[in-house]
Design an enzyme around this catalytic site. Sequence first.
Site: not given
Ligand code: CAA
Length: 379
Positions: A128, A131, A156, A240-241, A243, A279, A339, A363
């Site tokens: 909660p 996010g 979620f 990353d995967g 998305r 068109q 429409g 995600e």
């Molecule tokens: N791969 C590996 N490591 C990573 C990374 C990645 N893609 N992204 C960040 N990191 C690491 C950074 O390198 C950093 O490490 P160090 O401290 O060693 O340098 C550490 O993680 C912290 O990174 P940030 O300072 O960038 O972290 P942040 O708190 O600023 O957050 C953010 C970054 C991109 C905003 C992240 O919080 C984010 O992606 N938020 C969105 C969350 C999200 O996508 N939630 C969806 C959940 S799943 C869902 O939707 C439901 C479902 O069931 C499908």
Amino acid sequence: MDLQLTEEQELIIKMAREFAETEVGPKAAEVDKNHRFPEETVARMAELGLMGIPIPEEYGGSGSDYLTYVMVVEELARACATTGVILSVHMSVCTYPIFQLGSDDQKKKYVVPLAAGEKLGAFALTEPGAGSDAAAQQTTAVLDGGHYVLNGTKCFITNGAYADVFIVAAMTDKSKGTKGISTFIVEKGFPGFSVGQTEDKMGLKGSSTTEIILKECRVPVENLLGKEGDGFKVAMAALDGGRISIAAQAVGIAQASLDASVAYAKERKQFGKPIASFQAIQFMIAEMATKIEAARGLVHRAAWLKDHHLPVTQTSAMAKYYAAEVASWCSNRAVQIHGGAGYTTAYPAERLMRDAKVTEIYEGTTEIQKMVIAGSLLR
Ligand code: CAA
């Protein structure tokens, strides 16, 4: 980048398309209307080997690759976006991360049944109060002998009420920020695990979205995924995967919007001729097709990077951001082309528009994707 598909890849995609057209698509409206999780479809996907496409055969999968897998997600989502997300979450943010980062024992115990489709996977990061700010985890994990004891509420969670295996993020050391987060493999049967409220959503109505409640939930130490404190990176790498496959789902929704628009524009007559001859309609169709091709190209490029173990964070965020916007834009155009009929449930356009919206949110919202892209450019 060589995206020439092998005969084997083409066979898997062709089989998935036929399955989607004959078995998945015909149920999409009913699944949506009745908010019904399509269990029988998931069972069929297991039979067809679709639950483990990028996992090697020795771990119960089909031994193909991430590109083929995301192309299958697109085919499924084109027929039924709910089915697309069930597979996407099961594979991208549960099965695949355990395969990539798990110990050999974890792979044998969890990846094998997940990839075979005997078990369903899910990913529990969101809370909660956590996010977009995923680091703000409140769930705790405290070591107690041979177990970690987890307490907290996740929300979620896609596949929530039907999944058997969850990757769960929790704080093992609150003083360390993101380096105090760890990830665990949690089974639905573990003591202290329960499924909470189910969300009543705008779209993807057949997909199960629930709370997960962890109350003194005892998780064996051997179920720690990665090292203690590595959980934030594990979750980000999983996303990353994830998305890429959500982007593929979005492309599937956009393609379905185009398919429906082309069919309707040819059939619907106004001012004495099919509306396809105007068109204004032709331009919408041309713009949809072009945006879809561009989004698909980004998805395939991201999947290719992942298959070649190259950095993918930025391209994956680009694919998700762009494909989600394309899905929303195309489905909105589809309703417009239909429409008044498009505003009713007699045609799929309104469902596609409702299903598309969440691809801009889950995600990682579009805004988060832009932060990730800008972050990697400006670092
Ligand atoms: N791969 C590996 N490591 C990573 C990374 C990645 N893609 N992204 C960040 N990191 C690491 C950074 O390198 C950093 O490490 P160090 O401290 O060693 O340098 C550490 O993680 C912290 O990174 P940030 O300072 O960038 O972290 P942040 O708190 O600023 O957050 C953010 C970054 C991109 C905003 C992240 O919080 C984010 O992606 N938020 C969105 C969350 C999200 O996508 N939630 C969806 C959940 S799943 C869902 O939707 C439901 C479902 O069931 C499908």
